[in-house]
Write a protein that holds these residues in place. Structure first.
Motif, short mmCIF file in Angstrom:
data_model
loop_
_atom_site.label_atom_id
_atom_site.label_comp_id
_atom_site.label_asym_id
_atom_site.label_seq_id
_atom_site.Cartn_x
_atom_site.Cartn_y
_atom_site.Cartn_z
N ARG A 1 1.12 -1.10 -0.08
CA ARG A 1 -0.19 -0.21 -0.32
C ARG A 1 0.92 1.22 -0.06
NH1 ARG A 1 -4.99 -1.66 -1.67
NH2 ARG A 1 -5.67 -3.18 -0.13
N VAL A 2 0.36 2.38 -0.62
CA VAL A 2 0.97 3.17 -0.34
C VAL A 2 1.43 4.45 0.60
CG1 VAL A 2 -0.62 4.79 -1.18
CG2 VAL A 2 1.22 5.58 -1.52
N GLN A 3 2.87 4.59 0.67
CA GLN A 3 3.17 4.96 1.61
C GLN A 3 3.74 6.40 1.67
OE1 GLN A 3 6.82 3.61 3.92
NE2 GLN A 3 5.81 3.10 6.47
N GLU A 4 4.81 6.06 0.85
CA GLU A 4 4.86 7.90 0.93
C GLU A 4 5.60 8.07 -0.54
OE1 GLU A 4 9.64 10.57 1.25
OE2 GLU A 4 9.09 8.34 2.63
N VAL A 5 5.03 9.56 -1.09
CA VAL A 5 5.33 9.79 -2.68
C VAL A 5 6.19 11.06 -2.63
CG1 VAL A 5 4.24 11.04 -4.56
CG2 VAL A 5 2.80 9.12 -3.37
N ALA B 1 -4.42 -1.27 -14.74
CA ALA B 1 -5.34 -2.47 -14.78
C ALA B 1 -4.95 -3.36 -13.51
CB ALA B 1 -5.48 -3.58 -16.40
N LEU B 2 -4.31 -3.50 -13.15
CA LEU B 2 -4.31 -4.12 -12.06
C LEU B 2 -4.21 -3.54 -10.58
CD1 LEU B 2 -0.50 -4.90 -10.25
CD2 LEU B 2 -1.87 -3.76 -8.96
N TRP B 3 -4.32 -1.62 -10.99
CA TRP B 3 -5.06 -0.96 -9.62
C TRP B 3 -6.28 -1.16 -9.68
CZ3 TRP B 3 -2.65 -0.58 -5.49
CH2 TRP B 3 -1.56 -0.67 -4.93
N ALA B 4 -6.69 -1.23 -10.82
CA ALA B 4 -8.07 -0.97 -11.14
C ALA B 4 -8.62 -2.79 -10.43
CB ALA B 4 -8.48 -1.24 -12.40
N ARG B 5 -8.11 -3.76 -10.98
CA ARG B 5 -8.73 -5.20 -10.04
C ARG B 5 -8.65 -4.52 -8.66
NH1 ARG B 5 -4.83 -7.11 -13.80
NH2 ARG B 5 -3.44 -7.70 -12.78
N GLN B 6 -7.29 -4.35 -8.37
CA GLN B 6 -7.90 -3.87 -6.97
C GLN B 6 -8.71 -3.47 -6.19
OE1 GLN B 6 -4.78 -6.17 -5.13
NE2 GLN B 6 -6.16 -5.46 -3.14
N ALA C 1 -8.42 1.31 2.24
CA ALA C 1 -7.23 0.92 0.61
C ALA C 1 -8.07 1.38 -1.09
CB ALA C 1 -8.15 -0.30 0.88
N ILE C 2 -9.45 1.94 -0.56
CA ILE C 2 -9.81 2.39 -1.67
C ILE C 2 -9.07 4.12 -2.26
CG2 ILE C 2 -11.92 3.92 -3.21
CD1 ILE C 2 -13.95 1.52 -1.57
N ALA C 3 -9.21 4.49 -0.93
CA ALA C 3 -8.25 5.89 -1.02
C ALA C 3 -6.80 5.54 -1.39
CB ALA C 3 -8.61 6.92 0.21
N GLY C 4 -5.84 4.80 -1.04
CA GLY C 4 -4.44 3.98 -1.96
C GLY C 4 -4.90 3.74 -2.16
N ASP C 5 -5.77 3.27 -3.67
CA ASP C 5 -5.96 2.44 -5.02
C ASP C 5 -6.32 4.01 -5.54
OD1 ASP C 5 -6.00 -0.26 -3.81
OD2 ASP C 5 -7.74 -0.10 -3.97
#
Length: 450
Positions: free
Chosen positions: A138-142, A376-381, A393-397
């Motif tokens: 999951r996204v942690q830092e950008v 496509a991967l993140w859309a599936r997730q 998790a949706i926000a992170g996606d």
């Protein structure tokens, strides 16, 4: 360059600096700072993990060892040719490892964007690198980082915008700095480094600070696919007093990062450095098909097919050691989660397996093709997380989709790009409202547009 200090520590340190004044900033082109010790070394106060500035000075090198004290001249700043800086030869680098006991992954990507930053009264055009780190998938830092090459061949760090995430949303922006505002431009790579050279890639004490000492140059070191020549070994002192040992290599940048304790970050592969000509191996194509099936529905049977396909691919093609370890670990976690009927653990583990799978394609396919597959991967997730009504998790996606889209939007046909933009905007709005139903609807439109 990444901050390794707790967000609260950086925020408190910045507040203390603003209230009392930094001990010294070591400004570009300046002489030794007032208050320097008898050995001619700046005193930069250690910032403890609780965010308090201590009375202890960092163990810094003598000023005369520094090679970053001059004023850089930027005539062609976006033409970065220094072989030891990542922006000179890479399109994307993937790091794997473990940090704080969790699987850790980083995507470092050169963007086409050029940003103009004022340095010593001069407008300097800088190249842009996008840094995205994932903890447990999951996204942690950008961060968006900016670099420019001086006329003498040295590369300078002109700042970064940082966003630290917690449960899918931005928690704070600690670590953000800008040359000419927060502090001076900072040399991140000398033109021709030599053992004993010292430079500061970040030099805003109280906000961000690092001092690097070159230990050895011209080294041959292990790389993802064999020995790499011309590498440099360094030791880095951080604001909290910790040290990191790094290996920096042509075609990779920071090849390995050896941090205090059990944490590890190292490059799994880099594009174009590790690209090999030829089609995607049939065994990798079979693995990817099995992974997509398991991502859509992880069961004992679908996961067993992934494992069989992984074993077949690994026997048929070269796989970087660290990436192989990651896939083994994540497949073990996925198998255990499926057996335990733990839906949340399944969603996390199958995501990491899918990320690993696409990383393997970087060796064989154009980066744009892999990035499209990541969308496509993140859309599936997002579909899985929407069904679970996991709003964090949706926000992170949504964030992961937006970041990936930033890297490929310019190469997408306008009509299709408009449809993807609209679907991503709807998904972001739904995520911000914590509306899982609307997020599912937006994800369905996005999947259709992709």
């Amino acid at each position: 360059m990444r901050t390794r200090y707790p967000a609260a520590a950086v925020s408190a340190a910045l507040a203390a600096t603003l209230a009392t004044g930094a001990c010294t900033a070591g400004a570009v082109g300046g002489g030794a700072a007032r208050g320097a010790t008898a050995t001619g070394t700046d005193c930069v106060r250690v910032v403890a993990e609780n965010g308090k500035k201590t009375g202890e000075c960092l163990p810094l090198a003598p000023e005369q060892k520094r090679v970053d004290r001059g004023t850089p001249v930027f005539s062609r700043p976006t033409e970065i040719t220094n072989p030891l800086h990542a922006s000179s030869r890479i399109q994307q680098v993937i790091y794997d490892g473990h940090v704080e006991g969790k699987p850790f992954r980083t995507e470092l990507t050169l963007l086409p964007d050029i940003k103009t930053i004022t340095v010593n009264g001069e407008q300097v055009r800088a190249r842009t690198l996008q840094y995205v780190s994932f903890s447990d998938g999951r996204v942690q830092e950008v961060a968006t980082d900016w670099f420019a090459q001086a006329d003498d061949g040295s590369v300078w760090y002109l700042g970064e915008d940082v966003f630290n995430y917690e449960n899918g949303v931005v928690e704070n922006t600690s670590g953000t700095w800008r040359a000419g505002k927060t502090g001076p431009a900072a040399m991140i790579m000398p033109e021709n480094p030599k053992a004993g050279d010292v430079y500061r890639p970040e030099n805003s004490p109280g906000t961000v600070f690092e001092e690097v000492t070159v230990q050895a140059v011209g080294q041959t070191v292990p790389g993802p696919y064999g020995p790499v020549e011309g590498a440099m070994r360094t030791t880095e002192v951080n604001l909290d007093g910790t040290r990191e040992n790094k290996v920096i290599a042509p075609g990779y940048g920071e090849l390995t990062i050896d941090e205090p304790g059990p944490d590890l970050e190292a490059i799994s592969l880099a594009v174009p450095t590790d690209v090999t000509p030829g089609p995607v191996p049939s065994e990798l194509a079979a693995l990817s098909a099995a992974v997509r099936t398991a991502h859509a529905g992880a069961t004992d049977a679908t996961v067993a097919k992934v494992r069989a396909a992984w074993d077949a691919y690994r026997a048929a093609d070269r796989v970087p050691r660290l990436l192989a370890q990651q896939m083994d670990r994540d497949l073990d976690s996925l198998t255990a989660a499926v057996k335990a009927r733990d839906a949340a653990l399944v969603r996390g583990a199958v995501l990491r397996v899918a990320q690993n799978d696409l990383d393997l394609h970087l060796r064989h396919e154009p980066l744009a093709t892999v990035e499209a597959a990541r969308l496509a991967l993140w859309a599936r997730q997002a579909t899985l997380d929407g069904a679970a009504r996991d709003t964090g998790a949706i926000a992170g996606d949504a964030t992961s989709l937006e970041l990936t889209w930033d890297r490929v939007e310019d190469d997408t046909a306008p009509g299709r790009a408009a449809r993807i933009d609209a679907a991503l905007k709807a998904l972001r709005e739904a995520a911000d409202r914590k509306d899982a139903t609307a997020a599912q609807q937006a994800t369905a439109r996005l999947t259709s547009a992709l």
